[in-house]
Scaffold this active site. Structure first.
Site, PDB file in Angstrom:
ATOM      1  CG  ASP A 251     -10.241   7.934  -1.313  1.00  0.00           C
ATOM      2  OD1 ASP A 251     -10.004   9.124  -1.637  1.00  0.00           O
ATOM      3  OD2 ASP A 251     -10.311   7.556  -0.130  1.00  0.00           O
TER       4      ASP A 251
ATOM      5  CB  VAL B 245      -2.635   5.111  -2.387  1.00  0.00           C
ATOM      6  CG1 VAL B 245      -1.889   4.604  -1.162  1.00  0.00           C
ATOM      7  CG2 VAL B 245      -3.218   3.956  -3.181  1.00  0.00           C
ATOM      8  CG  HIS B 246      -5.588   9.105   1.271  1.00  0.00           C
ATOM      9  ND1 HIS B 246      -6.159   9.028   2.520  1.00  0.00           N
ATOM     10  CD2 HIS B 246      -6.534   8.685   0.392  1.00  0.00           C
ATOM     11  CE1 HIS B 246      -7.405   8.605   2.401  1.00  0.00           C
ATOM     12  NE2 HIS B 246      -7.664   8.376   1.123  1.00  0.00           N
ATOM     13  N   GLY B 247      -2.962   8.327   3.464  1.00  0.00           N
ATOM     14  CA  GLY B 247      -2.820   7.709   4.781  1.00  0.00           C
ATOM     15  C   GLY B 247      -3.946   6.770   5.152  1.00  0.00           C
TER      16      GLY B 247
ATOM     17  N   GLY C  76      -3.970   3.735   2.720  1.00  0.00           N
ATOM     18  CA  GLY C  76      -2.777   2.922   2.893  1.00  0.00           C
ATOM     19  C   GLY C  76      -2.675   2.279   4.254  1.00  0.00           C
TER      20      GLY C  76
END
Length: 156
Positions: free
Chosen positions: A10, A14-16, A19
């Site tokens: 990605d 790490v994003h919404g 995560g």
């Protein structure tokens, strides 16, 4: 051998979505970000740590080389969700002996020289395709899947 539940490509790391949705679905207790830039960027780390904290996961930031050097020392109790930025990083880890098991392609942004793949979230060039084929040819499952409930798609 490390307990790597999933390795995901990605561009956003790490994003919404990664995560909250992926980490929660996988049941991991540790997110490992293997990325040379993020490993040396405290601002990115702070943002990604906030996302990991919101789902009760630990998070570590390693350069690709450090991930290669330490991942095989992980405890079996560590249920690892490994996140990389691009196919080149995934290939580097595989070449370094990291048993990634499954490689989920999640989001690869449009960029100069990239073309749309068979998924609207994935833009690739010839090098990306070569690296993805390399990982698959090493015996690892490689597929596109935006969200955990989505049907897996071949990257070709």
């Amino acid at each position: 051998m490390p307990n790597i539940l999933l390795t995901r490509i990605d561009n956003r790391l790490v994003h919404g979505q990664v995560g909250n949705i992926w980490a929660g679905t996988l049941g991991c207790n540790l997110i490992v970000v293997a990325d040379d830039v993020a490993a040396n960027d405290p601002i990115q780390q702070t943002l990604m740590k906030a996302t990991a904290d919101s789902v009760g996961c630990g998070i570590r930031f390693f350069t690709l080389q450090k991930a290669i050097d330490v991942i095989n020392k992980a405890s079996e109790k560590q249920l690892i969700f490994l996140v990389v930025r691009d196919p080149q990083a995934a290939r580097t880890l595989v070449e370094g002996g990291v048993p990634i098991n499954k490689l989920c392609i999640g989001n690869m942004h449009p960029a100069e020289g990239k073309r749309l793949s068979n998924d609207p979230h994935i833009y690739v060039d010839d090098k990306d395709m070569e690296d993805l084929r390399y990982v698959r040819n090493k015996g690892f499952e490689v597929y596109i899947q935006n969200l955990p409930g989505d049907k897996k798609k071949d990257f070709e």
